[in-house]
Scaffold this motif. Structure first.
Motif, PDB file in Angstrom:
ATOM      1  N   LEU A   1       0.842  -1.205   0.000  1.00 43.77           N
ATOM      2  CA  LEU A   1       0.000   0.000   0.000  1.00 43.77           C
ATOM      3  C   LEU A   1       0.882   1.262   0.000  1.00 43.77           C
ATOM      4  CD1 LEU A   1      -2.727   1.430   0.180  1.00 43.77           C
ATOM      5  CD2 LEU A   1      -2.727   1.062   2.649  1.00 43.77           C
ATOM      6  N   ALA A   2       1.885   1.273   0.847  1.00 48.68           N
ATOM      7  CA  ALA A   2       2.778   2.457   0.897  1.00 48.68           C
ATOM      8  C   ALA A   2       3.501   2.615  -0.440  1.00 48.68           C
ATOM      9  CB  ALA A   2       3.773   2.306   2.048  1.00 48.68           C
ATOM     10  N   ASN A   3       3.885   1.499  -1.055  1.00 46.85           N
ATOM     11  CA  ASN A   3       4.547   1.570  -2.370  1.00 46.85           C
ATOM     12  C   ASN A   3       3.619   2.149  -3.429  1.00 46.85           C
ATOM     13  OD1 ASN A   3       7.033   0.600  -1.586  1.00 46.85           O
ATOM     14  ND2 ASN A   3       6.668  -1.498  -2.267  1.00 46.85           N
ATOM     15  N   ARG A   4       2.346   1.759  -3.379  1.00 47.07           N
ATOM     16  CA  ARG A   4       1.396   2.291  -4.378  1.00 47.07           C
ATOM     17  C   ARG A   4       1.233   3.789  -4.197  1.00 47.07           C
ATOM     18  NH1 ARG A   4      -3.495  -0.298  -2.823  1.00 47.07           N
ATOM     19  NH2 ARG A   4      -4.538   1.092  -4.264  1.00 47.07           N
ATOM     20  N   LYS A   5       1.212   4.227  -2.968  1.00 42.51           N
ATOM     21  CA  LYS A   5       1.077   5.667  -2.699  1.00 42.51           C
ATOM     22  C   LYS A   5       2.305   6.418  -3.221  1.00 42.51           C
ATOM     23  CE  LYS A   5       0.006   8.692   1.143  1.00 42.51           C
ATOM     24  NZ  LYS A   5      -0.201   8.800   2.576  1.00 42.51           N
ATOM     25  N   ARG A   6       3.466   5.850  -2.959  1.00 33.42           N
ATOM     26  CA  ARG A   6       4.698   6.500  -3.457  1.00 33.42           C
ATOM     27  C   ARG A   6       4.719   6.490  -4.976  1.00 33.42           C
ATOM     28  NH1 ARG A   6       7.246   4.360   1.592  1.00 33.42           N
ATOM     29  NH2 ARG A   6       7.319   2.289   0.723  1.00 33.42           N
ATOM     30  N   ALA A   7       4.265   5.372  -5.574  1.00 30.34           N
ATOM     31  CA  ALA A   7       4.319   5.252  -7.039  1.00 30.34           C
ATOM     32  C   ALA A   7       3.448   6.305  -7.714  1.00 30.34           C
ATOM     33  CB  ALA A   7       3.894   3.854  -7.473  1.00 30.34           C
ATOM     34  N   VAL A   8       2.287   6.584  -7.134  1.00 29.29           N
ATOM     35  CA  VAL A   8       1.410   7.553  -7.796  1.00 29.29           C
ATOM     36  C   VAL A   8       1.986   8.975  -7.663  1.00 29.29           C
ATOM     37  CG1 VAL A   8      -0.228   8.030  -5.907  1.00 29.29           C
ATOM     38  CG2 VAL A   8      -1.003   8.097  -8.263  1.00 29.29           C
ATOM     39  N   LEU A   9       2.614   9.239  -6.558  1.00 34.88           N
ATOM     40  CA  LEU A   9       3.260  10.561  -6.412  1.00 34.88           C
ATOM     41  C   LEU A   9       4.426  10.688  -7.389  1.00 34.88           C
ATOM     42  CD1 LEU A   9       3.038  10.958  -2.553  1.00 34.88           C
ATOM     43  CD2 LEU A   9       2.139  12.573  -4.219  1.00 34.88           C
ATOM     44  N   LYS A  10       5.138   9.587  -7.575  1.00 32.35           N
ATOM     45  CA  LYS A  10       6.257   9.584  -8.529  1.00 32.35           C
ATOM     46  C   LYS A  10       5.714   9.823  -9.947  1.00 32.35           C
ATOM     47  CE  LYS A  10      10.490   8.152  -9.979  1.00 32.35           C
ATOM     48  NZ  LYS A  10      11.151   9.317 -10.486  1.00 32.35           N
ATOM     49  N   ARG A  11       4.568   9.193 -10.224  1.00 36.86           N
ATOM     50  CA  ARG A  11       3.968   9.376 -11.561  1.00 36.86           C
ATOM     51  C   ARG A  11       3.620  10.863 -11.774  1.00 36.86           C
ATOM     52  NH1 ARG A  11      -1.941   7.372 -13.610  1.00 36.86           N
ATOM     53  NH2 ARG A  11      -1.697   8.088 -15.749  1.00 36.86           N
ATOM     54  N   LEU A  12       3.055  11.467 -10.737  1.00 30.63           N
ATOM     55  CA  LEU A  12       2.702  12.891 -10.823  1.00 30.63           C
ATOM     56  C   LEU A  12       3.946  13.737 -11.082  1.00 30.63           C
ATOM     57  CD1 LEU A  12       0.589  15.208 -10.394  1.00 30.63           C
ATOM     58  CD2 LEU A  12       1.232  15.177  -7.990  1.00 30.63           C
ATOM     59  N   TYR A  13       4.996  13.448 -10.324  1.00 22.53           N
ATOM     60  CA  TYR A  13       6.228  14.242 -10.478  1.00 22.53           C
ATOM     61  C   TYR A  13       6.862  14.001 -11.846  1.00 22.53           C
ATOM     62  CZ  TYR A  13       6.573  16.527  -5.952  1.00 22.53           C
ATOM     63  OH  TYR A  13       6.366  17.364  -4.883  1.00 22.53           O
ATOM     64  N   ASP A  14       6.800  12.774 -12.329  1.00 20.88           N
ATOM     65  CA  ASP A  14       7.360  12.497 -13.662  1.00 20.88           C
ATOM     66  C   ASP A  14       6.637  13.324 -14.725  1.00 20.88           C
ATOM     67  OD1 ASP A  14       9.342  10.826 -12.835  1.00 20.88           O
ATOM     68  OD2 ASP A  14       8.264   8.970 -13.237  1.00 20.88           O
ATOM     69  N   LEU A  15       5.349  13.506 -14.552  1.00 17.69           N
ATOM     70  CA  LEU A  15       4.596  14.318 -15.525  1.00 17.69           C
ATOM     71  C   LEU A  15       5.052  15.776 -15.499  1.00 17.69           C
ATOM     72  CD1 LEU A  15       1.186  12.596 -14.981  1.00 17.69           C
ATOM     73  CD2 LEU A  15       2.177  13.064 -17.236  1.00 17.69           C
ATOM     74  N   ARG A  16       5.525  16.211 -14.356  1.00 16.99           N
ATOM     75  CA  ARG A  16       6.006  17.604 -14.246  1.00 16.99           C
ATOM     76  C   ARG A  16       7.316  17.820 -15.005  1.00 16.99           C
ATOM     77  NH1 ARG A  16       6.010  18.939  -7.977  1.00 16.99           N
ATOM     78  NH2 ARG A  16       5.980  21.109  -8.641  1.00 16.99           N
ATOM     79  N   LYS A  17       7.908  16.737 -15.471  1.00 21.56           N
ATOM     80  CA  LYS A  17       9.160  16.881 -16.235  1.00 21.56           C
ATOM     81  C   LYS A  17       8.895  17.409 -17.637  1.00 21.56           C
ATOM     82  CE  LYS A  17      11.458  13.237 -13.638  1.00 21.56           C
ATOM     83  NZ  LYS A  17      11.797  11.816 -13.572  1.00 21.56           N
ATOM     84  N   ASN A  18       7.622  17.367 -18.062  1.00 22.42           N
ATOM     85  CA  ASN A  18       7.279  17.886 -19.389  1.00 22.42           C
ATOM     86  C   ASN A  18       7.433  19.405 -19.440  1.00 22.42           C
ATOM     87  OD1 ASN A  18       6.068  15.611 -21.103  1.00 22.42           O
ATOM     88  ND2 ASN A  18       5.145  15.297 -19.090  1.00 22.42           N
ATOM     89  N   ILE A  19       7.652  19.912 -20.661  1.00 21.65           N
ATOM     90  CA  ILE A  19       7.725  21.367 -20.870  1.00 21.65           C
ATOM     91  C   ILE A  19       6.540  21.780 -21.743  1.00 21.65           C
ATOM     92  CG2 ILE A  19       9.063  23.290 -21.794  1.00 21.65           C
ATOM     93  CD1 ILE A  19      11.572  21.682 -21.351  1.00 21.65           C
ATOM     94  N   PRO A  20       5.596  22.565 -21.222  1.00 22.33           N
ATOM     95  CA  PRO A  20       5.505  22.987 -19.826  1.00 22.33           C
ATOM     96  C   PRO A  20       4.987  21.850 -18.943  1.00 22.33           C
ATOM     97  CG  PRO A  20       3.581  23.740 -21.048  1.00 22.33           C
ATOM     98  CD  PRO A  20       4.477  23.056 -22.049  1.00 22.33           C
ATOM     99  N   SER A  21       5.143  22.044 -17.656  1.00 24.34           N
ATOM    100  CA  SER A  21       4.547  21.076 -16.737  1.00 24.34           C
ATOM    101  C   SER A  21       3.032  21.165 -16.886  1.00 24.34           C
ATOM    102  CB  SER A  21       4.949  21.416 -15.305  1.00 24.34           C
ATOM    103  OG  SER A  21       4.114  20.721 -14.413  1.00 24.34           O
ATOM    104  N   PRO A  22       2.328  20.025 -16.946  1.00 26.64           N
ATOM    105  CA  PRO A  22       0.870  20.094 -17.118  1.00 26.64           C
ATOM    106  C   PRO A  22       0.124  20.485 -15.845  1.00 26.64           C
ATOM    107  CG  PRO A  22       1.584  17.818 -16.945  1.00 26.64           C
ATOM    108  CD  PRO A  22       2.829  18.636 -16.906  1.00 26.64           C
ATOM    109  N   ILE A  23       0.848  20.722 -14.776  1.00 29.52           N
ATOM    110  CA  ILE A  23       0.207  21.101 -13.498  1.00 29.52           C
ATOM    111  C   ILE A  23       1.078  22.161 -12.832  1.00 29.52           C
ATOM    112  CG2 ILE A  23       1.333  19.153 -12.274  1.00 29.52           C
ATOM    113  CD1 ILE A  23      -1.182  19.006 -10.487  1.00 29.52           C
ATOM    114  N   SER A  24       0.448  23.097 -12.163  1.00 34.34           N
ATOM    115  CA  SER A  24       1.242  24.137 -11.491  1.00 34.34           C
ATOM    116  C   SER A  24       1.951  23.543 -10.275  1.00 34.34           C
ATOM    117  CB  SER A  24       0.326  25.278 -11.046  1.00 34.34           C
ATOM    118  OG  SER A  24      -0.550  24.821 -10.032  1.00 34.34           O
ATOM    119  N   GLY A  25       2.980  24.232  -9.839  1.00 34.07           N
ATOM    120  CA  GLY A  25       3.674  23.813  -8.623  1.00 34.07           C
ATOM    121  C   GLY A  25       2.742  23.896  -7.428  1.00 34.07           C
ATOM    122  N   LEU A  26       1.887  24.919  -7.430  1.00 34.33           N
ATOM    123  CA  LEU A  26       0.931  25.080  -6.322  1.00 34.33           C
ATOM    124  C   LEU A  26       0.012  23.866  -6.213  1.00 34.33           C
ATOM    125  CD1 LEU A  26      -0.220  28.801  -6.585  1.00 34.33           C
ATOM    126  CD2 LEU A  26       0.491  27.671  -4.481  1.00 34.33           C
TER     127      LEU A  26
END
Ligand code: BJ8
Length: 419
Positions: A207-232
């Motif tokens: 369960l903890a791994n799944r939670k970390r994995a989804v946050l990692k997925r979110l952060y990986d998406l922020r690597k795009n230019i532009p990021s599809p989500i604001s930092g806020l």
């Protein structure tokens, strides 16, 4: 927010004071968050979670408690969620980012102390935080001096278990940390009357791994230019992660990521400066730095903080047939979090350089909460490694007050112009 007066009364809260706290939050959230343009639809859930942070979620905790579950409050990403899950308890993060609680914190703590510590102590002694009031036990850890000593004050109010976190990462420290996890398991078993078995611990790890994995997925998406989500918005997701039901949080964040993936397909690259924040955590409702930076038309694309990458990087292996083997896996993952309370802490330098590359960073802002000595001292090392790579760096030391907002804005404006 609905009418939760009875519930708060039953939690022995100071209702008058709590009303004042609740009246300020929607206004600042509206000004900072709801004025952003083109937000992902799926952020509605996180808006709701924030709006109901003292309401619906607390109601859920009370229902779970009526059904025999225990709630434990934590203050640091070193406390292993896996053990809390395995004991069938609920964990909630109690670090606070609110100026509201500073005054009460200063009644029992020196003024020249980290605002995060003053705020969480103030939250408890003022009886205005329903999370504190819902907890059956607190779990502290020996990280910085401010926290360590603050736990001595908190233990006058409620039961607390403090994990003895090593300050180095030698072989013996890994062994010691395994022992500490075993002691913590025992304490959780006593509290919940549930046995932490191999099966349950494996489930907790997954369960903890799944939670970390989804946050990692979110952060990986922020690597795009532009990021599809604001930092806020990304910060809000991370902050909600510390309070929310883990399964629901995973589902809602997956939905958000699905939406962001679609967005990425149709985006046109922009020229906004890409900023990394590194340093101390930002607990709800500390949105100060993000709101200043993003109002200046730059985008924050990664936070090397405990409300950022340090919370989710690296998984715990679920390989093993005994509790000892699983505990070893947990110790390995957690002792590889690079907090400045360790000496040396070279892993953090490696992480920062890695993120500069991965997230295509134009400039780094070193965020230091006032009087956090370990992070303040480590600034020099970060400055050196970034200077060697010609990466611009700005040091911001601040607290939760609004007094220095103008000054910080001016400095960030100049920094953005310079890069
Ligand atoms: S692993 S950063 S959550 S200790 S900012 S209270 S260190 S004086 S919050 Fe922290 Fe764990 Fe480290 Fe992360 Fe002390 Fe510094 Fe305040 Fe801090």
């Amino acid at each position: 927010m609905g009418d939760y007066k009875n519930m708060w009364e039953n939690l022995d809260m100071d209702l008058d004071k709590h009303d004042i706290l609740c009246s300020a939050l929607p206004e600042s959230f509206g000004e900072i968050y709801l004025t952003q343009k083109n937000r992902p639809e799926s952020m509605n859930y996180f808006n709701y979670a924030l709006a109901e942070v003292h309401g619906a979620r607390i109601e859920e905790l009370q229902k779970s408690k009526e059904n025999g579950k225990k709630v434990v409050g934590t203050f640091c990403v070193f406390v292993p969620d896996e053990v809390i899950f395995a004991a069938d308890a609920i964990g909630v993060g109690l670090c606070s980012g609110s100026q509201f609680w500073i005054e009460d914190g200063e009644k029992v703590l020196p003024r020249n102390l980290c605002p995060l510590v003053k705020a969480f102590v103030g939250a408890k002694i003022s009886r205005t935080c329903p999370y504190f009031q819902s907890c059956n036990m607190l779990v502290g850890e020996t990280t910085c001096d401010g926290k360590k000593k603050a736990y001595e004050i908190l233990q006058e109010y409620m039961p607390i278990h403090v994990m003895d976190l090593p300050q180095m990462k030698k072989e013996k420290d890994f062994e010691q940390w395994q022992q500490e996890i075993k002691i913590f398991i025992k304490r959780m078993e006593e509290l919940t009357q549930n046995k932490v078995t191999v099966k349950r611990l494996k489930e907790g790890i997954r369960l903890a791994n799944r939670k970390r994995a989804v946050l990692k997925r979110l952060y990986d998406l922020r690597k795009n230019i532009p990021s599809p989500i604001s930092g806020l918005d990304a910060l809000l997701v991370s902050q909600v992660a510390f309070m929310d039901d883990p399964d629901r949080f995973i589902t809602k964040t997956e939905q958000l990521c699905d939406e962001l993936e679609e967005r990425v397909k149709n985006q046109i690259p922009n020229t906004k400066k890409r900023i990394m924040i590194t340093g101390t955590p930002m607990a709800i409702p500390n949105w100060k730095l993000h709101s200043i930076v993003e109002a200046l038309d730059a985008e924050i694309v990664v936070e090397e903080t405990c409300t950022g990458t340090r919370y989710f990087e690296n998984q715990v292996s679920d390989k093993g047939n005994t509790l000892d083997e699983l505990i070893k896996n947990i110790a390995q993952r957690y002792l590889n979090i690079h907090c400045a309370c360790f000496t040396p802490n070279t892993g953090r330098m490696e992480d920062i350089l890695e993120y500069v590359k991965e997230y295509k960073i134009d400039g780094v802002i070193y965020y230091n909460l006032s009087f956090c000595h370990t992070y303040a001292i480590e600034y020099k090392q970060v400055e050196k490694i970034l200077k060697d790579k010609d990466i611009p760096l700005l040091n911001i030391e601040t607290d939760y007050s609004e007094e220095d907002i103008g000054q910080i804005k001016t400095r960030i404006e100049a920094f953005l112009e310079m890069i």
